[in-house]
Design a protein around this motif. Structure first.
Motif, PDB file in Angstrom:
ATOM      1  N   SER A   1       0.811  -1.199   0.000  1.00 17.56           N
ATOM      2  CA  SER A   1       0.000   0.000   0.000  1.00 17.56           C
ATOM      3  C   SER A   1       0.849   1.256   0.000  1.00 17.56           C
ATOM      4  CB  SER A   1      -0.962   0.007   1.181  1.00 17.56           C
ATOM      5  OG  SER A   1      -0.378  -0.502   2.342  1.00 17.56           O
TER       6      SER A   1
ATOM      7  N   GLY B   1       0.918   5.576   1.091  1.00 14.82           N
ATOM      8  CA  GLY B   1       0.362   6.584   1.965  1.00 14.82           C
ATOM      9  C   GLY B   1       0.040   7.807   1.137  1.00 14.82           C
TER      10      GLY B   1
ATOM     11  N   ARG C   1      -3.735   5.227   4.324  1.00 13.40           N
ATOM     12  CA  ARG C   1      -3.248   4.079   3.565  1.00 13.40           C
ATOM     13  C   ARG C   1      -4.179   3.825   2.376  1.00 13.40           C
ATOM     14  NH1 ARG C   1       0.007  -0.155   4.996  1.00 13.40           N
ATOM     15  NH2 ARG C   1       0.014   0.504   7.164  1.00 13.40           N
TER      16      ARG C   1
END
Length: 317
Positions: A258, A260, A271
């Protein structure tokens, strides 16, 4: 980023309180330990952008309207070093010093010229602006773009917003590549287009990830910016956040983990997973910038309750 709408929201956000309400374990770990690394009382929301982790455990950032690039050591955030100062045009919402990066020891930046309001990319340093790499032509007060990164092979990657003269001629905003050794009249290589204002992007593990802004009935999109067609390789975000920065999270590679993504409207670093195209909970406060340090901690730029900007340290898990 569309600054006036976002600034109007700031007073009701309760930035630090929102961060502490997350239900995500990693988010709670970071948010509850978040601390102010450096207060910047002379800055305003929208001023502190383009955070960058540098060698020696330092964080660099831009003051957009002041036209400065500065740095501070994370371990001892006392002495602030000014790396470059250039004259910039700041009339309108989003003009000024907009992006910077380092290639082979040379610092490059993107800014709006104080006389012509052209979007320029060039070498910068302690003595000011040097050789111009590209003159992108005129800009409006908003949707300028201007964020700058280095590619894995030492080229410059620039995001261009849809209200620039170049984008109007091209037909949309775009992600372009520039050769730092070429003259100012070089023709940019188009990596992908169809954008509104691709200010939030990052090169992560050699891949270009972009979180596009949106206006009107359009929707914000997040996806690969090095695969030619934005719509084909992007996922529409469900809630408008005015993305202001993208970082790779330290616990996974971008392709199977993932990112940010910092939002100007909610002032949070959230996220986002490429697997399902969905946002997760907040990792902590973030208004206009973020960078990941080698130890896994994250530094963000956000606003304190009195409206001034601060650099916030979100410790590693």
């Amino acid at each position: 980023m569309r600054l006036p709408r976002a600034i109007a929201v700031l007073g009701t956000l309760g930035l630090f309180a929102i961060a502490a309400c997350s239900s995500d374990g990693d988010a709670n770990d970071r948010s509850e330990l978040a601390r102010t690394l450096l207060a910047l009382p002379d800055s305003q929301p929208g001023d502190v952008i383009a955070l960058r982790a540098a060698d020696g455990g330092t964080v660099e950032w831009i003051d957009r309207r002041a036209g400065t690039i500065r740095a501070v050591a994370v371990a001892d955030p006392v002495a602030i070093e000014t790396l470059a100062t250039i004259e910039v045009g700041i009339e309108g919402e989003q003009r000024g010093l907009l992006g910077h990066t380092l290639i082979d020891g040379v610092r490059y930046a993107a800014w709006t010229d104080p006389t012509t309001n052209h979007l320029l990319v060039g070498e910068v340093g302690a003595a000011g602006a040097g050789r111009i790499v590209w003159d992108g032509g005129g800009t409006a007060g908003g949707a300028v773009g201007g964020h700058l990164e280095a590619s894995a092979d030492g080229q410059l990657i620039l995001g261009i917003g849809q209200l620039t003269d170049w984008a109007k001629s091209h037909g949309s905003g775009a992600m372009v590549q520039l050769d730092p050794a070429d003259p100012a009249d070089q023709e940019p290589v188009i990596l992908s287009d169809g954008y509104t204002n691709p200010f939030a992007f990052a090169v992560i593990d050699g891949e270009l990830w972009v979180a596009d802004n949106a206006v009107g009935d359009d929707v914000e999109r997040i996806g690969r910016g090095d695969l030619t067609d934005r719509d084909e390789h992007a996922t529409s975000a469900l809630d408008p956040r005015a993305p202001s920065a993208v970082v790779g999270l330290p616990d996974s590679a971008a392709t199977n983990g993932s990112l940010g993504i910092c939002g100007f409207l909610d002032a949070q670093l959230r996220r986002w997973s490429p697997d399902d195209g969905a946002y997760g909970d907040s990792l902590g406060p973030c208004l206009t910038g973020a960078t990941t340090l080698p130890d896994g901690s994250i530094v963000t730029a956000t606003a304190s309750p009195d409206g001034a900007m601060s650099l916030i340290l979100l410790p590693a898990r």
